[in-house]
Design an enzyme around this catalytic site. Structure first.
Site, PDB file in Angstrom:
ATOM      1  N   GLU A   1      59.304  94.900 -24.972  1.00  0.00           N
ATOM      2  CA  GLU A   1      60.461  94.549 -26.362  1.00  0.00           C
ATOM      3  C   GLU A   1      59.636  93.375 -28.043  1.00  0.00           C
ATOM      4  O   GLU A   1      60.943  93.516 -28.247  1.00  0.00           O
ATOM      5  CB  GLU A   1      61.510  93.217 -25.136  1.00  0.00           C
ATOM      6  CG  GLU A   1      61.556  94.457 -23.836  1.00  0.00           C
ATOM      7  CD  GLU A   1      63.336  94.469 -24.373  1.00  0.00           C
ATOM      8  OE1 GLU A   1      63.693  94.532 -25.228  1.00  0.00           O
ATOM      9  OE2 GLU A   1      63.258  95.819 -23.197  1.00  0.00           O
TER      10      GLU A   1
ATOM     11  N   HIS B   1      66.522  96.471 -33.082  1.00  0.00           N
ATOM     12  CA  HIS B   1      65.793  97.043 -32.330  1.00  0.00           C
ATOM     13  C   HIS B   1      65.672  97.940 -30.901  1.00  0.00           C
ATOM     14  O   HIS B   1      65.047  98.526 -30.162  1.00  0.00           O
ATOM     15  CB  HIS B   1      65.554  95.540 -31.223  1.00  0.00           C
ATOM     16  CG  HIS B   1      65.425  95.686 -30.129  1.00  0.00           C
ATOM     17  ND1 HIS B   1      65.009  93.929 -29.706  1.00  0.00           N
ATOM     18  CD2 HIS B   1      66.009  95.498 -28.772  1.00  0.00           C
ATOM     19  CE1 HIS B   1      64.329  94.890 -27.923  1.00  0.00           C
ATOM     20  NE2 HIS B   1      65.216  95.205 -27.816  1.00  0.00           N
ATOM     21  N   GLU B   2      66.649  98.029 -30.857  1.00  0.00           N
ATOM     22  CA  GLU B   2      67.447  99.268 -29.787  1.00  0.00           C
ATOM     23  C   GLU B   2      66.939 101.232 -30.921  1.00  0.00           C
ATOM     24  O   GLU B   2      65.722 101.861 -30.100  1.00  0.00           O
ATOM     25  CB  GLU B   2      68.902  99.801 -29.554  1.00  0.00           C
ATOM     26  CG  GLU B   2      69.400  98.494 -28.856  1.00  0.00           C
ATOM     27  CD  GLU B   2      68.829  98.432 -27.936  1.00  0.00           C
ATOM     28  OE1 GLU B   2      67.615  98.884 -27.188  1.00  0.00           O
ATOM     29  OE2 GLU B   2      69.019  97.453 -27.674  1.00  0.00           O
TER      30      GLU B   2
ATOM     31  N   HIS C   1      61.777  91.283 -21.121  1.00  0.00           N
ATOM     32  CA  HIS C   1      60.946  90.404 -22.793  1.00  0.00           C
ATOM     33  C   HIS C   1      61.397  88.647 -22.834  1.00  0.00           C
ATOM     34  O   HIS C   1      61.068  88.191 -21.964  1.00  0.00           O
ATOM     35  CB  HIS C   1      63.011  89.667 -23.427  1.00  0.00           C
ATOM     36  CG  HIS C   1      64.232  91.481 -23.354  1.00  0.00           C
ATOM     37  ND1 HIS C   1      65.102  91.406 -21.571  1.00  0.00           N
ATOM     38  CD2 HIS C   1      64.811  91.965 -24.005  1.00  0.00           C
ATOM     39  CE1 HIS C   1      65.581  92.428 -22.614  1.00  0.00           C
ATOM     40  NE2 HIS C   1      65.821  92.891 -23.896  1.00  0.00           N
TER      41      HIS C   1
ATOM     42  N   HIS D   1      62.874 100.698 -29.601  1.00  0.00           N
ATOM     43  CA  HIS D   1      63.073 100.949 -28.383  1.00  0.00           C
ATOM     44  C   HIS D   1      62.220 103.327 -28.353  1.00  0.00           C
ATOM     45  O   HIS D   1      61.427 103.434 -27.167  1.00  0.00           O
ATOM     46  CB  HIS D   1      64.134 100.923 -28.011  1.00  0.00           C
ATOM     47  CG  HIS D   1      63.769  99.900 -27.299  1.00  0.00           C
ATOM     48  ND1 HIS D   1      62.950  99.248 -27.013  1.00  0.00           N
ATOM     49  CD2 HIS D   1      64.894  98.837 -26.835  1.00  0.00           C
ATOM     50  CE1 HIS D   1      63.045  98.032 -26.049  1.00  0.00           C
ATOM     51  NE2 HIS D   1      64.160  97.533 -25.995  1.00  0.00           N
TER      52      HIS D   1
ATOM     53  N   ARG E   1      60.230  85.436 -29.893  1.00  0.00           N
ATOM     54  CA  ARG E   1      61.576  86.253 -29.764  1.00  0.00           C
ATOM     55  C   ARG E   1      61.659  86.070 -31.284  1.00  0.00           C
ATOM     56  O   ARG E   1      61.884  86.980 -32.892  1.00  0.00           O
ATOM     57  CB  ARG E   1      62.926  86.563 -29.403  1.00  0.00           C
ATOM     58  CG  ARG E   1      62.630  87.451 -27.655  1.00  0.00           C
ATOM     59  CD  ARG E   1      63.913  87.305 -27.318  1.00  0.00           C
ATOM     60  NE  ARG E   1      63.899  88.957 -27.894  1.00  0.00           N
ATOM     61  CZ  ARG E   1      64.758  90.006 -27.075  1.00  0.00           C
ATOM     62  NH1 ARG E   1      65.814  89.500 -26.447  1.00  0.00           N
ATOM     63  NH2 ARG E   1      65.229  91.027 -27.775  1.00  0.00           N
TER      64      ARG E   1
ATOM     65  N   ASP F   1      61.664  94.034 -31.085  1.00  0.00           N
ATOM     66  CA  ASP F   1      61.598  92.847 -31.612  1.00  0.00           C
ATOM     67  C   ASP F   1      61.311  92.911 -33.585  1.00  0.00           C
ATOM     68  O   ASP F   1      62.110  92.820 -33.908  1.00  0.00           O
ATOM     69  CB  ASP F   1      61.871  91.480 -31.401  1.00  0.00           C
ATOM     70  CG  ASP F   1      62.717  91.586 -29.919  1.00  0.00           C
ATOM     71  OD1 ASP F   1      63.639  91.617 -29.864  1.00  0.00           O
ATOM     72  OD2 ASP F   1      62.183  90.284 -29.558  1.00  0.00           O
TER      73      ASP F   1
END
Length: 583
Positions: free
Chosen positions: A480, A418-419, A545, A422, A551, A484
């Protein structure tokens, strides 16, 4: 924790501070209009890290991430979002009651408090109307504006900028100083609004904003009124236990100190090594995905690979916190007193505000930790192309060094992915491998990216929160949601490669699912949760989010690997024929 002393002191520390900073007309008959200078009051409160009317900080220049620069923006509103001021009259009634209640506790007369706070709220609604909505602030290049202080003075003449910076900065700021402005339209409109509003209303608003943020430091009468307000806003019926409030506060303002204690007691040294290996596996999976995508031109793809390779990482904690001498240096200059809770809060705020301003004229230290180790969260920093995983998140249920790999990859592996993603979502993609805001994408690739992002926006915008009939905001959550979707895919590819290399692991007893199915089950369980209706509304309106349910459902329904391992029939809810995929 010394509540009896806090009860004994009541609001005296706040009233003493207000006398120093300037009377609050709502409770004082001695306020003198001719002596009031709103920019002086705003600047003096900025010394305590209060962004009122103007948001200001010193940070890496978005277009040159190696240097610090003064930056200006519109501040956050007091209510969670501008929509609360524009569309929700019920919340405004609750908010106004809270304002009046606090004014009364501080000594105002009832009729005066009602009249003054009604005017403050009307002013605040006007402010909300001139703030720029979040969905219009996604394109950083469009809102980035660099100018000299002299040019800023010409653009927004209603604000005495030279006086403002003279008061808040620890060094001289010449007219030739460059500043970055992210909301020039707001600052212009704000200056006009303040100029056309009575001084009494303006000072009442400014000091109300400051008082609101200090209520948590006061006695139980104020905390009860605060809790009534919070309950109406988010549905939380009870205030947290005192030890939780104090733990959160200390971890916020002395995060490295609490982090040192946490790491010493709860973070095995081997955890960092295992996490580093998973990160490398995830980054490799992202590189494999880059190889496979067909919508990005070769030149852009080449730079994207370079950016992925240059992503640096911080795991667990900075080494200096294990050395008490070095750790002490982190808090040099802060004077705390065991019998002055309110003043200690102001001391902390003043210290950190001063430290932030001192960054000007110094180069950016890309190696400095800014995240407290005992924080349960993970971060991507665009200006440094950096991913951070504090020790606090490297624990169950997301991670344990002795967990089977399908649980670790389905937990912390997804967070890592996920990071990483980004760096390539709708905001992160605007920054180059060195963390500078720069256009490095070919136009055709941008168009194709935006089409794929639009698919994600529409998908999530069509989700509706059960029982509340509120649709998600697919525009504000797109970054986000993209992260995800990319994170789960990367983590699954990484785990699949690990399993092929190392062979089967022991399964979980009593669960008739294979390792790949357990990977997805672990991911889904992370987002299990329950929210009160008001809190759910708050999340949908404010949070970037999506709610946990979506999610999971939104992400896995896009992933063909999920449909394959769980044998979802084509066209079923979790295996729709139209899937959205960016990375």
């Amino acid at each position: 924790m010394n509540e009896s002393l806090i009860e004994q002191r009541r609001e005296t520390p706040l009233l003493e501070f207000l006398k120093i900073i300037g009377d609050w007309p709502a409770i004082s008959s001695s306020w003198i209009e001719e002596e009031f200078d709103w920019i002086e009051t705003v600047a003096n409160l900025r010394l305590y890290k209060a962004d009122i009317l103007i948001a200001q900080w010193v940070g890496p220049d978005t277009k040159n991430a190696s240097v610090h620069i003064i930056q200006l923006d519109q501040p956050d509103l007091l209510l969670p979002d501008r929509d609360y001021y524009i569309r929700n009259t019920e919340h405004l009634k609750v908010y106004l009651k809270f304002m009046i209640d606090v004014a009364l506790l501080l000594g105002a007369e009832l009729e005066i408090a009602k009249h003054e706070m009604e005017q403050v709220l009307a002013f605040e609604i006007s402010l909300a109307n001139i703030t720029i909505p979040r969905e219009e602030r996604i394109n950083f290049s469009a809102i980035y504006s660099k100018m000299t202080l002299e040019e800023l003075c010409e653009a927004v003449p209603q604000v005495n900028w030279t006086k403002y910076f003279d008061l808040i900065m620890p060094m001289e700021i010449p007219l030739s100083e460059e500043v970055v402005v992210y909301a020039l339209g707001y600052l212009k409109d704000m200056g006009k609004l303040v100029e056309s509003t009575s001084k009494r209303v303006v000072v009442n608003y400014i000091l109300w904003r400051f008082i609101y943020n200090r209520i948590s430091y006061l006695d139980s009468r104020y905390l009860e009124k605060q809790q009534e307000f919070f309950s109406a806003l988010s549905g939380t019926p009870l205030k947290p236990e005192r030890w939780k409030t104090c733990t959160h506060y200390v971890n916020k303002y002395m995060g490295m100190a609490t982090g040192a204690l946490y790491v010493k007691s709860h973070f095995p040294s081997d955890s960092k090594k295992t996490a580093e290996q998973i990160i490398e596996d995830i980054k490799r999976a992202f590189m494999d995905i880059l190889e496979e995508i067909d919508w990005m031109d070769n030149n852009t793809k080449s730079v994207a690979k370079r950016k992925a390779k240059l992503i640096t990482q911080k795991i667990g904690y900075p080494e200096f916190i294990t050395n008490s001498t070095e750790l002490d240096k982190e808090y040099e200059g802060i004077e705390l007193h065991p019998d002055k809770y309110f003043e200690n809060g102001l001391e902390n705020l003043k210290y950190y505000a001063f430290q932030e301003q001192l960054k000007l004229r110094t180069p950016v230290n890309r190696n400095r930790w800014v995240t407290s180790p005992a924080v349960v969260n993970a971060f991507y920093t665009r200006s440094k192309n950096l991913i951070s995983f504090p020790a606090g998140i490297l624990q169950p249920p997301l991670y344990h060094q002795n967990y089977p790999r399908f649980l670790n990859y389905g937990g912390i592996g997804v967070v890592i992915g996920h990071e990483v993603t980004h760096g390539f979502d709708n905001k992160g993609r605007q920054f180059d491998p060195d963390g500078n805001l720069q256009s490095w994408w070919h136009n055709d690739s941008i168009v194709r990216f935006q089409a794929k992002a639009e698919c994600v926006i529409n998908q999530y915008s069509n989700y509706v929160v059960p029982d509340l009939n509120i649709p998600l905001n697919g525009i504000n959550t797109q970054g986000e949601n993209i992260a995800d979707n990319g994170g789960v895919k990367q983590a699954f590819w990484a785990y699949k490669r690990w399993a092929q290399k190392h062979g089967p692991e022991s399964s979980l007893p009593g669960i008739n699912l294979n390792h790949y199915q357990l990977f997805f089950l672990q991911f889904a369980q992370i987002w299990c949760g329950i929210s009160r209706p008001k809190a759910a509304v708050h999340i949908v309106r404010v949070d970037s989010h999506s709610p946990g349910r979506f999610r999971v459902v939104g992400t896995l329904s896009n992933l063909k690997e999920f449909s394959e391992v769980y044998h979802c029939p084509p066209g079923s809810p979790m295996n729709p024929r139209k899937k959205c995929e960016v990375w």
